[in-house]
Design a protein around this motif. Structure first.
Motif: not given
Ligand SMILES: O=C(O)CCC(=O)C(=O)O
Ligand SMILES: [Fe+2]
Length: 144
Positions: A10-14, A67-69, A81-85, A87-89
């Protein structure tokens, strides 16, 4: 049925805003205001837009950096294998985040003005802020 495994704690994005693509395995969850974990199910040709801590502070908390996880199901062993991408603005390091008076209105100002770069440094250097577990948030850094 296998157990759920926390893939990303669990975290928030900065960031200011985050744009996330996740494949059809899914697993992204967001925490509601009352503390319930809600699945963000993958949806074809859709991206998730997440409010980050910078926008949260800039809006004096009106826009919530939730908060998300990421949860991985053990029963998905056959395709682990899970793929996610993501993009942090963010803004430049020398930009000051300070909610405009018009946004604060009659409410209390929740955050001291701060430099974006200083907040990123705070998150990167704080032990709890490295995605292991509940990270520090902008409240710990600049909360009044
Ligand atoms: O993998 C995801 O779906 C989210 C990733 C995420 O929350 C992050 O990289 O901050
Ligand atoms: Fe995130």
């Amino acid at each position: 049925m296998g157990e759920d495994v926390e893939g990303l704690g669990m975290h928030t994005d900065m960031s200011c805003l985050t744009i996330v693509y996740q494949d059809d395995i899914g697993g992204l969850q967001v925490r509601s205001k009352d503390g319930k974990w809600l699945n963000v199910d993958p949806f074809e040709e859709s991206l998730v837009v997440n409010i980050g801590d910078l926008l949260h502070a800039w809006s004096n908390g009106k826009l919530r950096s939730s908060e998300h996880r990421v949860i991985l199901k053990e029963c998905r062993n056959e395709n682990p294998n899970r793929v996610s991408l993501a993009f942090f603005w963010c803004f430049e390091d020398n930009k000051v985040i300070s909610a405009p008076n018009e946004v604060v209105g009659d409410e209390f100002r929740c955050y001291k003005p701060f430099l974006c770069g200083e907040y990123l440094k705070f998150r990167e250097n704080s032990e709890r802020g490295k995605f292991e577990k509940v990270g520090f948030t902008v409240k710990d850094f600049a909360g009044i």
